[in-house]
Scaffold this motif. Structure first.
Motif, PDB file in Angstrom:
ATOM      1  N   ASN A   1       0.526  -1.173   0.054  1.00 60.90           N
ATOM      2  CA  ASN A   1       0.004   0.086  -0.054  1.00 60.90           C
ATOM      3  C   ASN A   1       0.686   1.249   0.097  1.00 60.90           C
ATOM      4  O   ASN A   1       0.758   1.922   0.996  1.00 60.90           O
ATOM      5  N   ALA A   2       1.361   1.657  -0.983  1.00 59.59           N
ATOM      6  CA  ALA A   2       1.918   2.921  -0.869  1.00 59.59           C
ATOM      7  C   ALA A   2       2.807   3.413  -2.269  1.00 59.59           C
ATOM      8  O   ALA A   2       2.571   2.829  -3.164  1.00 59.59           O
ATOM      9  N   ASN A   3       3.390   4.472  -2.017  1.00 57.30           N
ATOM     10  CA  ASN A   3       4.036   5.029  -3.351  1.00 57.30           C
ATOM     11  C   ASN A   3       5.578   5.346  -3.210  1.00 57.30           C
ATOM     12  O   ASN A   3       6.188   4.165  -2.607  1.00 57.30           O
ATOM     13  N   ASN A   4       6.182   6.261  -3.695  1.00 56.37           N
ATOM     14  CA  ASN A   4       7.725   6.204  -3.768  1.00 56.37           C
ATOM     15  C   ASN A   4       8.555   7.296  -3.161  1.00 56.37           C
ATOM     16  O   ASN A   4       8.351   8.388  -3.130  1.00 56.37           O
ATOM     17  N   ALA A   5       9.470   7.003  -2.272  1.00 51.38           N
ATOM     18  CA  ALA A   5      10.380   7.726  -1.706  1.00 51.38           C
ATOM     19  C   ALA A   5      12.030   7.329  -1.809  1.00 51.38           C
ATOM     20  O   ALA A   5      12.440   7.553  -1.085  1.00 51.38           O
ATOM     21  N   GLY A   6      11.992   6.779  -2.802  1.00 48.84           N
ATOM     22  CA  GLY A   6      13.295   6.382  -3.342  1.00 48.84           C
ATOM     23  C   GLY A   6      13.165   5.161  -3.162  1.00 48.84           C
ATOM     24  O   GLY A   6      12.385   4.293  -2.372  1.00 48.84           O
TER      25      GLY A   6
ATOM     26  N   TYR B   1      12.321  -9.888  14.535  1.00 42.27           N
ATOM     27  CA  TYR B   1      11.576  -9.116  13.291  1.00 42.27           C
ATOM     28  C   TYR B   1      10.045  -8.695  13.545  1.00 42.27           C
ATOM     29  O   TYR B   1       9.601  -7.736  13.457  1.00 42.27           O
ATOM     30  N   GLN B   2       9.337  -9.669  14.091  1.00 40.84           N
ATOM     31  CA  GLN B   2       7.954  -9.298  14.435  1.00 40.84           C
ATOM     32  C   GLN B   2       7.838  -8.336  15.559  1.00 40.84           C
ATOM     33  O   GLN B   2       7.121  -7.419  15.598  1.00 40.84           O
ATOM     34  N   ASP B   3       8.760  -8.332  16.489  1.00 43.07           N
ATOM     35  CA  ASP B   3       8.753  -7.327  17.703  1.00 43.07           C
ATOM     36  C   ASP B   3       8.934  -5.993  17.094  1.00 43.07           C
ATOM     37  O   ASP B   3       8.452  -5.044  17.904  1.00 43.07           O
ATOM     38  N   GLY B   4       9.977  -5.899  16.102  1.00 40.59           N
ATOM     39  CA  GLY B   4      10.415  -4.787  15.755  1.00 40.59           C
ATOM     40  C   GLY B   4       9.543  -4.131  14.625  1.00 40.59           C
ATOM     41  O   GLY B   4       9.693  -3.041  14.242  1.00 40.59           O
ATOM     42  N   GLN B   5       8.369  -4.681  14.198  1.00 41.74           N
ATOM     43  CA  GLN B   5       7.808  -4.196  13.044  1.00 41.74           C
ATOM     44  C   GLN B   5       6.821  -3.011  13.510  1.00 41.74           C
ATOM     45  O   GLN B   5       6.705  -2.646  14.903  1.00 41.74           O
ATOM     46  N   SER B   6       6.460  -1.965  12.632  1.00 35.04           N
ATOM     47  CA  SER B   6       5.647  -0.954  12.977  1.00 35.04           C
ATOM     48  C   SER B   6       4.558  -1.145  13.810  1.00 35.04           C
ATOM     49  O   SER B   6       3.736  -1.986  13.587  1.00 35.04           O
ATOM     50  N   LYS B   7       4.617  -0.242  14.956  1.00 32.11           N
ATOM     51  CA  LYS B   7       3.527  -0.478  15.835  1.00 32.11           C
ATOM     52  C   LYS B   7       2.343   0.477  15.331  1.00 32.11           C
ATOM     53  O   LYS B   7       1.530   0.511  16.022  1.00 32.11           O
ATOM     54  N   LEU B   8       2.539   1.245  14.447  1.00 31.05           N
ATOM     55  CA  LEU B   8       1.328   2.077  13.917  1.00 31.05           C
ATOM     56  C   LEU B   8       0.097   1.144  13.538  1.00 31.05           C
ATOM     57  O   LEU B   8      -0.995   1.532  13.567  1.00 31.05           O
ATOM     58  N   ASN B   9       0.560   0.002  12.891  1.00 33.95           N
ATOM     59  CA  ASN B   9      -0.371  -0.993  12.469  1.00 33.95           C
ATOM     60  C   ASN B   9      -1.377  -0.651  11.425  1.00 33.95           C
ATOM     61  O   ASN B   9      -2.476  -1.221  11.485  1.00 33.95           O
ATOM     62  N   THR B  10      -1.025   0.242  10.607  1.00 33.58           N
ATOM     63  CA  THR B  10      -1.938   0.880   9.593  1.00 33.58           C
ATOM     64  C   THR B  10      -1.078   1.583   8.707  1.00 33.58           C
ATOM     65  O   THR B  10       0.078   2.221   8.977  1.00 33.58           O
ATOM     66  N   MET B  11      -1.657   1.956   7.495  1.00 32.52           N
ATOM     67  CA  MET B  11      -0.774   2.760   6.532  1.00 32.52           C
ATOM     68  C   MET B  11      -1.883   3.830   5.823  1.00 32.52           C
ATOM     69  O   MET B  11      -3.193   3.815   5.985  1.00 32.52           O
ATOM     70  N   ILE B  12      -1.258   4.747   5.158  1.00 29.93           N
ATOM     71  CA  ILE B  12      -2.077   5.827   4.552  1.00 29.93           C
ATOM     72  C   ILE B  12      -2.521   5.205   3.265  1.00 29.93           C
ATOM     73  O   ILE B  12      -3.536   4.993   2.789  1.00 29.93           O
ATOM     74  N   MET B  13      -1.654   5.062   2.325  1.00 31.98           N
ATOM     75  CA  MET B  13      -1.923   4.089   1.028  1.00 31.98           C
ATOM     76  C   MET B  13      -1.700   2.684   1.484  1.00 31.98           C
ATOM     77  O   MET B  13      -0.783   2.355   2.224  1.00 31.98           O
ATOM     78  N   SER B  14      -2.534   2.068   0.723  1.00 27.35           N
ATOM     79  CA  SER B  14      -2.464   0.482   1.026  1.00 27.35           C
ATOM     80  C   SER B  14      -1.368  -0.333   0.194  1.00 27.35           C
ATOM     81  O   SER B  14      -0.638   0.203  -0.685  1.00 27.35           O
ATOM     82  N   ASP B  15      -1.264  -1.565   0.727  1.00 29.01           N
ATOM     83  CA  ASP B  15      -0.391  -2.363  -0.275  1.00 29.01           C
ATOM     84  C   ASP B  15      -1.074  -2.690  -1.596  1.00 29.01           C
ATOM     85  O   ASP B  15      -0.187  -3.461  -2.525  1.00 29.01           O
ATOM     86  N   PHE B  16      -2.200  -2.281  -1.933  1.00 23.25           N
ATOM     87  CA  PHE B  16      -2.888  -2.509  -3.305  1.00 23.25           C
ATOM     88  C   PHE B  16      -2.769  -1.096  -3.784  1.00 23.25           C
ATOM     89  O   PHE B  16      -3.488  -0.427  -4.468  1.00 23.25           O
ATOM     90  N   VAL B  17      -1.418  -0.522  -3.989  1.00 23.98           N
ATOM     91  CA  VAL B  17      -0.956   0.316  -4.808  1.00 23.98           C
ATOM     92  C   VAL B  17       0.109  -0.132  -5.553  1.00 23.98           C
ATOM     93  O   VAL B  17       1.132  -0.878  -5.111  1.00 23.98           O
TER      94      VAL B  17
END
Length: 596
Positions: free
Chosen positions: A32-37, A447-463
């Protein structure tokens, strides 16, 4: 996942490998997202130690802690681990997560009453309606105009969402960015599996002869047979056919709500007294013919047959997730639940959770969240350094930010192929389930412990990733589809004569895909809010009692009492509000279909 469909919808791998985005499955609500490099594979590639970012002129020399009030989070405290190091190195910021799912709903009431909910807010649409008039949300119209990535989505996504709040936002300002926004179309459903449908372990199902399931009675009988044949895991842990949990319950019982979808009825967010089908029919929750009652009856019948986990009334989601990881549960119903157990390695042995269609079901499924899915990112009006928060939000919606959130590190979780696309590494296939240790250069820890705790996105993975021309969702990478041609996949496809469950349901006219409407449905008055709260408590408490009733007579008595009690609590008033909201959804769906 968190409460209702507001939880981040992740679609873990179809039959084999697990999707790394399954971090979102930990939310106590989905996917879900776009491009920042281009992600370099090293979190130290940013500007953490620089005094400013040459591209933005923003000074990063001073550490900044952002208080994030986050309805999607199932974690409270400082973001640590590899994701914490990544954003610290890149932006010199630390995220301090404030989670109502952990601290309780009182957290919202207390902080909003103080006039300062937080710096970065991830809140429900209904809360946004309360906070804008209260002056607690910052107008970010001008702030996102010059962003590199968010600015691309203003006209087609963010502006339509914000202008829908016309009664409190007559000037069409941008106060919030909806979560999990896709860039497909308002009527497209891209996922290979509906959000809620029956899922079971393929090897166990085959082990009882793979009986055709015509209805819920057949399902219960199949579960009973599997329970008898497979009572324990290889290491001796008890296997339960059905496990339930309370901590996601909101307006009604969440585990009942989502099985109602199997038979064409959904409970729209923002309502708690009714269910709605694809034709626009509205049925009160406590109607004798409601799908809510039918699913309660299903769970009651299951419990009478000894199929419901006795831990259900007392356990929380964390305990359930452990059981899913250990393959201790026979019936799953969220698409992302497969991610706790399914891997390519297991798939090559014919082992994993797959869709097992029931002939009389007719699923209702929302389309891709073209306009978002019920929550928003916003900035608190008292936030200091809003430019740095906007910069962080812009990065979240960039290709680099999206790749890190959905798929981890290049070189660790995935790698480039000769054709310039991506492929999961062996580590990447199981990093979430195994909580694989992360190299120190990335921040160490699991890995799981360190993943983003925001737990949501602005743009989705269906971008679509502009570099690979494929979705960020690794389930749909060409390399994953090829790797996912396991024994599990091919056996399922041969058995059901379809490539994916979604295709199967469409071919057999067993699914209605409805436009995903994300809008303002209005906020409750204090009177309605109070009545809704009391009614919801009664509905939830009675639902649990009914499932564990001693006999059918007690089940029926509890139901009749519920119908009477809620009327005394103001049911008709709340139902009238919810009916008006549901009618708005029906109209907007019709408009979306007409204008697609």
């Amino acid at each position: 996942m968190s409460k209702h469909n507001k939880l981040a919808r992740t679609s873990s791998m179809l039959f084999g490998t697990t999707l790394l985005l399954v971090t979102t499955i930990l939310s106590g609500c989905s996917s879900n997202a776009n491009n920042a490099g281009t992600a370099t594979g090293s979190p130290t590639a940013g500007t953490a130690t620089e005094s400013s970012n040459p591209g933005t002129g923003i000074d990063h020399s001073k550490p900044l802690t952002i208080n994030v009030f986050d309805n999607a989070a199932n974690y409270q405290g400082e973001q640590t681990g590899w994701y914490g190091k990544l954003i610290k190195d890149k932006f010199n910021i630390t995220l301090n997560i404030l989670s109502p799912q952990v601290a309780g709903d009182q957290l919202y009431k207390t902080r909003s009453a103080s006039g300062d909910l937080g710096d970065l807010l991830i809140i429900d649409n209904s809360q946004l309606e309360e906070l804008i008039p209260a002056g607690m949300i910052m107008d970010i119209t001008d702030k996102i105009k010059n962003t590199e990535y968010l600015s691309k989505y203003v006209d087609n996504h963010f502006k339509p969402f914000n202008t829908a709040f016309e009664s409190i936002n007559p000037d069409g300002k941008i106060y919030a960015l909806p979560t999990f926004t896709s860039d497909t179309s308002p009527t497209t459903f891209s996922e290979e599996l509906p959000y809620s449908s029956p899922l079971m372990p393929w090897d166990y199902y085959k082990g009882i002869g793979a009986p055709k399931l015509n209805n819920l009675t057949d399902l219960l009988n199949a579960l009973k047979q599997m329970q008898a044949k497979y009572p324990k895991t290889p290491d001796g842990k008890p296997i339960v056919p059905i496990t339930l949990w309370k901590d996601w319950d909101n307006g009604s019982m969440e585990n009942v709500r989502w099985l109602s979808n199997w038979y064409g009825y959904e409970q729209p967010d923002g309502t708690s007294t009714l269910q709605l089908n694809a034709k626009g029919d509205i049925v009160p929750l406590v109607d004798d013919n409601s799908m809510y009652k039918k699913i309660l009856q299903f769970y009651y019948d299951a419990n009478q047959m000894g199929l419901v986990d006795p831990d259900s009334p007392s356990q929380d989601w964390n305990k359930v997730s452990e059981k899913l990881t250990n393959k201790q549960v026979l019936l799953l119903w969220y698409s992302w639940q497969r991610g706790f157990y399914n891997t390519i390695e297991r798939g090559n042995k014919g082992d994993g959770n797959v869709a097992i269609p029931i002939a009389d079901t007719h699923i209702i499924q929302n389309s891709d969240a073209y306009f978002g899915n019920g929550r928003v990112f916003a900035i608190g009006s008292k936030a200091k350094n809003p430019e740095r928060i906007i910069e962080f939000m812009d990065w979240l919606s960039s290709p680099e930010g999206l790749r890190y959130y959905t798929n981890g590190f290049e070189g660790f979780n995935y790698e480039k192929t000769a054709d310039g696309k991506f492929k999961l590494t062996k580590v990447g296939q199981t990093a979430f389930q195994d909580n694989t240790p992360v190299p120190d250069q990335y921040g160490g820890g699991g890995y799981q412990d360190g993943q983003s705790k925001l737990n949501t996105m602005i743009m989705s993975d269906f971008v679509v990733d502009p570099d690979t021309k494929e979705f960020y969702n690794s389930t749909y990478w060409s390399s994953t589809i090829e790797a996912n041609k396991t024994v599990l996949t091919t056996e399922w496809q041969k058995a059901y004569n379809a490539t994916t469950p979604t295709e199967y349901y469409q071919k057999n006219n067993m699914i209605d895909i409805v436009p995903n409407i994300n809008t303002s449905l209005g906020s409750d008055s204090s009177d309605i809010k109070n009545k809704r709260s009391q009614i919801s408590d009664d509905v939830k408490n009675t639902s649990w009692k009914m499932i564990f009733a001693k006999d059918q007579a007690e089940f029926d008595k509890l139901w009749t009492k519920l119908q009477s009690d809620v009327v005394g609590l103001g049911w008709n008033d709340v139902l009238a509000v919810d009916t008006e909201r549901a009618q708005k959804i029906v109209k907007m769906r019709a408009d979306a279909i007409a204008n697609k």
